[in-house]
Design a protein around this motif. Structure first.
Motif, mmCIF file in Angstrom:
data_model
loop_
_atom_site.group_PDB
_atom_site.id
_atom_site.type_symbol
_atom_site.label_atom_id
_atom_site.label_comp_id
_atom_site.label_asym_id
_atom_site.label_seq_id
_atom_site.Cartn_x
_atom_site.Cartn_y
_atom_site.Cartn_z
ATOM 1 N N LEU A 1 11.030 -64.255 -71.891
ATOM 2 C CA LEU A 1 12.248 -64.949 -72.323
ATOM 3 C C LEU A 1 12.527 -64.644 -73.789
ATOM 4 O O LEU A 1 11.622 -64.383 -74.569
ATOM 5 C CB LEU A 1 12.096 -66.460 -72.133
ATOM 6 C CG LEU A 1 12.029 -66.947 -70.701
ATOM 7 C CD1 LEU A 1 11.670 -68.414 -70.660
ATOM 8 C CD2 LEU A 1 13.351 -66.727 -69.995
ATOM 9 N N GLN B 1 17.077 -68.167 -75.244
ATOM 10 C CA GLN B 1 16.955 -68.877 -73.975
ATOM 11 C C GLN B 1 16.109 -70.140 -74.105
ATOM 12 O O GLN B 1 15.931 -70.858 -73.138
ATOM 13 C CB GLN B 1 16.352 -67.949 -72.916
ATOM 14 C CG GLN B 1 17.250 -66.768 -72.606
ATOM 15 C CD GLN B 1 16.538 -65.714 -71.783
ATOM 16 O OE1 GLN B 1 15.435 -65.289 -72.105
ATOM 17 N NE2 GLN B 1 17.185 -65.301 -70.698
ATOM 18 N N PHE C 1 6.706 -68.319 -74.249
ATOM 19 C CA PHE C 1 7.823 -67.864 -73.431
ATOM 20 C C PHE C 1 8.270 -66.441 -73.742
ATOM 21 O O PHE C 1 8.808 -65.773 -72.870
ATOM 22 C CB PHE C 1 8.982 -68.853 -73.500
ATOM 23 C CG PHE C 1 8.658 -70.116 -72.761
ATOM 24 C CD1 PHE C 1 8.547 -70.112 -71.382
ATOM 25 C CD2 PHE C 1 8.411 -71.292 -73.432
ATOM 26 C CE1 PHE C 1 8.215 -71.252 -70.681
ATOM 27 C CE2 PHE C 1 8.081 -72.441 -72.746
ATOM 28 C CZ PHE C 1 7.980 -72.421 -71.366
ATOM 29 N N THR C 2 8.039 -65.956 -74.944
ATOM 30 C CA THR C 2 8.317 -64.540 -75.175
ATOM 31 C C THR C 2 7.303 -63.678 -74.437
ATOM 32 O O THR C 2 7.636 -62.583 -73.983
ATOM 33 C CB THR C 2 8.339 -64.177 -76.674
ATOM 34 O OG1 THR C 2 7.136 -64.626 -77.284
ATOM 35 C CG2 THR C 2 9.544 -64.784 -77.369
ATOM 36 N N LYS D 1 14.914 -68.981 -66.442
ATOM 37 C CA LYS D 1 15.645 -68.153 -67.410
ATOM 38 C C LYS D 1 15.964 -68.927 -68.683
ATOM 39 O O LYS D 1 16.126 -68.330 -69.743
ATOM 40 C CB LYS D 1 16.935 -67.632 -66.785
ATOM 41 C CG LYS D 1 16.687 -66.702 -65.616
ATOM 42 C CD LYS D 1 17.982 -66.269 -64.972
ATOM 43 C CE LYS D 1 17.686 -65.507 -63.711
ATOM 44 N NZ LYS D 1 18.537 -65.859 -62.615
ATOM 45 N N THR D 2 16.103 -70.251 -68.580
ATOM 46 C CA THR D 2 16.371 -71.082 -69.749
ATOM 47 C C THR D 2 15.393 -72.249 -69.764
ATOM 48 O O THR D 2 15.067 -72.812 -68.717
ATOM 49 C CB THR D 2 17.811 -71.628 -69.732
ATOM 50 O OG1 THR D 2 18.018 -72.370 -68.528
ATOM 51 C CG2 THR D 2 18.834 -70.518 -69.836
#
Length: 172
Positions: A58, A62, A53-54, A32-33
């Motif tokens: 995420l 994040q 990551f998008t 999540k991070t």
């Protein structure tokens, strides 16, 4: 020359102490991070990680970046967290508040995207409270939980391999 050798010896001793104190926390929680550490003089492509990551779901909030730089002419933008060799004392401890804040964050995953290994990069990786550490350099395998040995320019292979291993480990 003599003081430089003492600094190197004490820094490596401090790094070994930090690495020996690390307790590995394996879990199958979803990522999540993410914290991302890289050498700014060798790699400046923030957008690669943002799109990676998008695409995985995420948000920008994040993701957290920190960069190490040596060349004063290539200093990152003022909104980037960054540090230099000058932020370290002769015992190898970092005096930067930005680094201290970054390593205290309990990221679900830390990506150490740098080659070759430098003490200033290795110590931030070692001190990080991240639960899962991914690196691209296999020079010191004590630093990372997963090593994807690729060249800095081979970002497509890194992306494919990272997604493959994260799916295998049920992290995404």
């Amino acid at each position: 020359m003599f003081f430089k050798r003492i600094k190197t010896i004490s820094s490596e001793k401090f790094l070994t102490t930090v690495l020996n104190a690390r307790t590995k926390q394996y879990s199958s929680e979803l990522v999540k991070t993410v914290g991302i550490l890289f050498h700014y003089d060798q790699f400046e492509n923030y957008d690669f990680f943002r799109t990676l990551f998008t695409d995985l779901g995420l948000k920008d909030s994040q993701l957290r970046f920190i960069t190490f730089y040596q060349n004063e002419n290539h200093q990152p933008n003022s909104w980037d967290a960054s540090y230099t060799t000058l932020d370290f004392d002769w015992l190898g401890h970092c005096k930067s508040a930005e680094v201290a804040d970054f390593v205290e964050q309990p990221f679900d995953m830390l990506i150490s995207f740098y080659k070759p290994n430098r003490y200033e990069l290795k110590i931030v990786t070692a001190m990080s409270k991240a639960k899962f550490k991914v690196g691209i350099s296999n020079e010191d395998d004590r630093l990372h939980d997963l090593i994807i040995d690729v060249a800095l320019q081979d970002q497509d292979t890194f992306k494919i391999e990272l997604i493959k291993y994260l799916k295998t480990l049920n992290k995404i």
